[in-house]
Design a protein around this motif. Structure first.
Motif, PDB file in Angstrom:
ATOM      1  N   TRP A   2       0.313  16.478  60.158  1.00  0.00           N
ATOM      2  CA  TRP A   2       1.767  16.408  60.036  1.00  0.00           C
ATOM      3  C   TRP A   2       2.356  17.811  60.118  1.00  0.00           C
ATOM      4  N   LYS A   3       3.502  17.915  60.773  1.00  0.00           N
ATOM      5  CA  LYS A   3       4.308  19.123  60.711  1.00  0.00           C
ATOM      6  C   LYS A   3       5.754  18.698  60.494  1.00  0.00           C
ATOM      7  N   ILE A   4       6.271  19.026  59.300  1.00  0.00           N
ATOM      8  CA  ILE A   4       7.607  18.607  58.911  1.00  0.00           C
ATOM      9  C   ILE A   4       8.455  19.850  58.659  1.00  0.00           C
ATOM     10  N   TYR A   5       9.639  19.846  59.246  1.00  0.00           N
ATOM     11  CA  TYR A   5      10.611  20.907  58.993  1.00  0.00           C
ATOM     12  C   TYR A   5      11.702  20.350  58.083  1.00  0.00           C
ATOM     13  N   GLY A   6      11.964  21.065  56.997  1.00  0.00           N
ATOM     14  CA  GLY A   6      12.976  20.616  56.056  1.00  0.00           C
ATOM     15  C   GLY A   6      12.657  21.108  54.669  1.00  0.00           C
ATOM     16  N   PRO A   7      13.478  20.749  53.681  1.00  0.00           N
ATOM     17  CA  PRO A   7      13.236  21.204  52.302  1.00  0.00           C
ATOM     18  C   PRO A   7      12.002  20.555  51.703  1.00  0.00           C
ATOM     19  N   GLN A   8      11.116  21.357  51.140  1.00  0.00           N
ATOM     20  CA  GLN A   8       9.911  20.904  50.441  1.00  0.00           C
ATOM     21  C   GLN A   8       9.154  19.824  51.227  1.00  0.00           C
ATOM     22  N   PRO A   9       8.650  20.178  52.405  1.00  0.00           N
ATOM     23  CA  PRO A   9       8.023  19.171  53.265  1.00  0.00           C
ATOM     24  C   PRO A   9       6.794  18.499  52.643  1.00  0.00           C
ATOM     25  N   LYS A  10       5.964  19.245  51.925  1.00  0.00           N
ATOM     26  CA  LYS A  10       4.778  18.629  51.326  1.00  0.00           C
ATOM     27  C   LYS A  10       5.164  17.632  50.249  1.00  0.00           C
ATOM     28  N   ALA A  11       6.128  17.992  49.433  1.00  0.00           N
ATOM     29  CA  ALA A  11       6.602  17.067  48.401  1.00  0.00           C
ATOM     30  C   ALA A  11       7.241  15.830  49.031  1.00  0.00           C
ATOM     31  N   PHE A  12       7.985  16.036  50.109  1.00  0.00           N
ATOM     32  CA  PHE A  12       8.595  14.913  50.820  1.00  0.00           C
ATOM     33  C   PHE A  12       7.528  13.946  51.331  1.00  0.00           C
ATOM     34  N   LEU A  13       6.457  14.483  51.903  1.00  0.00           N
ATOM     35  CA  LEU A  13       5.387  13.637  52.429  1.00  0.00           C
ATOM     36  C   LEU A  13       4.704  12.865  51.298  1.00  0.00           C
ATOM     37  N   GLU A  14       4.434  13.534  50.182  1.00  0.00           N
ATOM     38  CA  GLU A  14       3.798  12.865  49.044  1.00  0.00           C
ATOM     39  C   GLU A  14       4.722  11.807  48.443  1.00  0.00           C
ATOM     40  N   GLN A  15       5.989  12.101  48.400  1.00  0.00           N
ATOM     41  CA  GLN A  15       6.960  11.163  47.838  1.00  0.00           C
ATOM     42  C   GLN A  15       6.954   9.837  48.587  1.00  0.00           C
ATOM     43  N   HIS A  16       6.661   9.895  49.876  1.00  0.00           N
ATOM     44  CA  HIS A  16       6.673   8.677  50.696  1.00  0.00           C
ATOM     45  C   HIS A  16       5.259   8.209  51.035  1.00  0.00           C
ATOM     46  N   ASN A  17       4.314   8.591  50.177  1.00  0.00           N
ATOM     47  CA  ASN A  17       2.924   8.128  50.298  1.00  0.00           C
ATOM     48  C   ASN A  17       2.304   8.431  51.666  1.00  0.00           C
ATOM     49  N   GLY A  18       2.687   9.558  52.232  1.00  0.00           N
ATOM     50  CA  GLY A  18       2.105   9.988  53.497  1.00  0.00           C
ATOM     51  C   GLY A  18       2.535   9.178  54.699  1.00  0.00           C
ATOM     52  N   ALA A  19       3.600   8.390  54.555  1.00  0.00           N
ATOM     53  CA  ALA A  19       4.042   7.555  55.678  1.00  0.00           C
ATOM     54  C   ALA A  19       5.564   7.414  55.700  1.00  0.00           C
ATOM     55  N   PRO A  20       6.295   8.518  55.782  1.00  0.00           N
ATOM     56  CA  PRO A  20       7.757   8.421  55.811  1.00  0.00           C
ATOM     57  C   PRO A  20       8.249   7.780  57.102  1.00  0.00           C
ATOM     58  N   THR A  21       9.338   7.044  56.999  1.00  0.00           N
ATOM     59  CA  THR A  21       9.951   6.413  58.160  1.00  0.00           C
ATOM     60  C   THR A  21      11.010   7.333  58.757  1.00  0.00           C
ATOM     61  N   SER A  22      11.539   6.942  59.899  1.00  0.00           N
ATOM     62  CA  SER A  22      12.617   7.723  60.521  1.00  0.00           C
ATOM     63  C   SER A  22      13.834   7.788  59.616  1.00  0.00           C
ATOM     64  N   ASP A  23      14.126   6.695  58.894  1.00  0.00           N
ATOM     65  CA  ASP A  23      15.243   6.689  57.950  1.00  0.00           C
ATOM     66  C   ASP A  23      15.000   7.679  56.815  1.00  0.00           C
ATOM     67  N   ASP A  24      13.736   7.758  56.355  1.00  0.00           N
ATOM     68  CA  ASP A  24      13.400   8.713  55.296  1.00  0.00           C
ATOM     69  C   ASP A  24      13.661  10.144  55.754  1.00  0.00           C
ATOM     70  N   PHE A  25      13.285  10.455  56.988  1.00  0.00           N
ATOM     71  CA  PHE A  25      13.518  11.796  57.521  1.00  0.00           C
ATOM     72  C   PHE A  25      15.011  12.099  57.586  1.00  0.00           C
ATOM     73  N   GLU A  26      15.784  11.120  58.045  1.00  0.00           N
ATOM     74  CA  GLU A  26      17.220  11.330  58.197  1.00  0.00           C
ATOM     75  C   GLU A  26      17.885  11.562  56.847  1.00  0.00           C
ATOM     76  N   LYS A  27      17.493  10.776  55.843  1.00  0.00           N
ATOM     77  CA  LYS A  27      18.096  10.916  54.513  1.00  0.00           C
ATOM     78  C   LYS A  27      17.742  12.261  53.879  1.00  0.00           C
ATOM     79  N   ALA A  28      16.534  12.763  54.165  1.00  0.00           N
ATOM     80  CA  ALA A  28      16.095  14.032  53.574  1.00  0.00           C
ATOM     81  C   ALA A  28      16.501  15.232  54.410  1.00  0.00           C
ATOM     82  N   HIS A  29      17.206  14.992  55.528  1.00  0.00           N
ATOM     83  CA  HIS A  29      17.617  16.065  56.442  1.00  0.00           C
ATOM     84  C   HIS A  29      16.389  16.874  56.890  1.00  0.00           C
TER      85      HIS A  29
END
Length: 331
Positions: A2-29
């Motif tokens: 995974w390569k995520i750009y945004g605030p606290q990307p590792k925490a974001f990935l863990e928060q969504h159990n390693g499977a964030p959706t497109s909506d999750d990305f949009e909400k987290a900017h």
């Protein structure tokens, strides 16, 4: 990976159990530049990563070489995870095991062709004689013998790209990354560089990761292709299977206008069995219909089709090639 750009990307990935959706990305900017990519690259193959601008292909390759740090995942190379290496070990691997060629040649303008090609070995501390001897070999290999004392400004775009290729090969890397290396070149020069690239691979047998957005270029060069969209890998397959058996609607649309003759190999459409009678000649089974249609059309007899061991495995004639070109009998 995974390569995520945004605030606290590792925490974001863990928060969504390693499977964030497109909506999750949009909400987290946040932006999922590479999303759950799983790739295995085989020794000695040309592995092409392709997609439109913004699909994540360049980010994926930069993650593979750790020019960009991944948010999560593993990068296994020769039994080691690159993500666990310290800076010194990683630099050593890059200098001795990896070669890189990018769209912009990045030649040093104050150095000659010879000095540019030898530069990676100079950084390694190789003696001047040894590094220049090796650089001369690579310059000759890429077809620039006699231009060793020229400066980049005295070369054409295609010649400058050849210097970049020589420089990336001078340390004899095991793994070679090329990020759209020919996209800035004129069409005729680009075709020449593709021919040169295939010639070099036939001599050097490198493991190559090649990025392009041009499907014609991809099917001409690739053993296998990964098609990316929005950071995700849609399908990994041979050029033939991508066109004939697309796994997703996106891949189907992406390959819709590719002529089947460019991807259908003789071994896929031949008549199995060895002919008892006369034949016009032999053709390797890995060649495509487009590669051989003129030979087939001019012959009154069928050709034998050979496997990698040069053993006959079937026959092919002009009618079979025409069937592919007009789509008759091809599912």
């Amino acid at each position: 990976m995974w390569k995520i750009y945004g605030p606290q990307p590792k925490a974001f990935l863990e928060q969504h159990n390693g499977a964030p959706t497109s909506d999750d990305f949009e909400k987290a900017h946040s932006v999922g530049a590479v999303r759950d990519a799983n790739v295995q690259i085989y020794e000695g193959e040309i592995f092409v990563i392709m997609g439109l601008s913004g699909s994540g292909k360049s980010t994926l390759v930069r993650c593979l070489s750790r020019l960009v740090e991944s948010t999560a995942g593993e990068i296994n190379f020769e039994g080691r995870d690159l993500l666990t290496m310290g800076d010194a070990e990683l630099i050593d691997v890059r200098r001795k095991k990896m070669g890189m060629v990018f769209q912009h040649f990045a030649l040093l303008p104050h150095l000659t062709v010879l000095q540019n090609a030898a530069f990676p070995l100079e950084i390694q501390g190789v003696s001047r004689k040894d590094r220049e001897d090796r650089a001369r070999q690579m310059i000759e290999t890429v077809g620039l013998k006699g231009r060793e004392d020229h400066y980049p400004r005295q070369l054409s775009g295609g010649q400058q790209q050849r210097v970049g290729i020589a420089r990336s090969l001078v340390a004899d890397p095991d793994l070679w990354f090329l990020d759209e290396p020919f996209s800035a070149l004129d069409p005729l020069i680009r075709r020449e560089m593709q021919d040169e690239f295939l010639r070099l691979q036939s001599l050097l047998h490198k493991t190559i990761v090649f990025i392009t957005h041009d499907f014609d270029e991809a099917i001409r060069l690739a053993d296998r292709i990964a098609v990316m969209k929005d950071g995700c890998i849609e399908q990994i397959d041979t050029p033939e299977n991508l066109v004939m058996n697309p796994a997703t609607p996106y891949v189907q649309e992406f390959t819709r206008h590719i002529p089947r003759a460019k991807v259908m190999r003789l071994e896929s459409i031949m008549s199995p069995g060895v002919p008892d009678g006369e034949y016009a000649g032999d053709l390797p089974g890995h060649l495509t219909v487009a590669d051989t249609v003129h030979q087939l059309d001019e012959a009154s007899l069928p050709f034998r089709v050979l496997n990698e061991d040069q053993a006959p495995i079937g026959t092919i004639d002009a009618r079979a090639a025409i069937d592919v070109m007009i789509g008759r009998g091809v599912e």
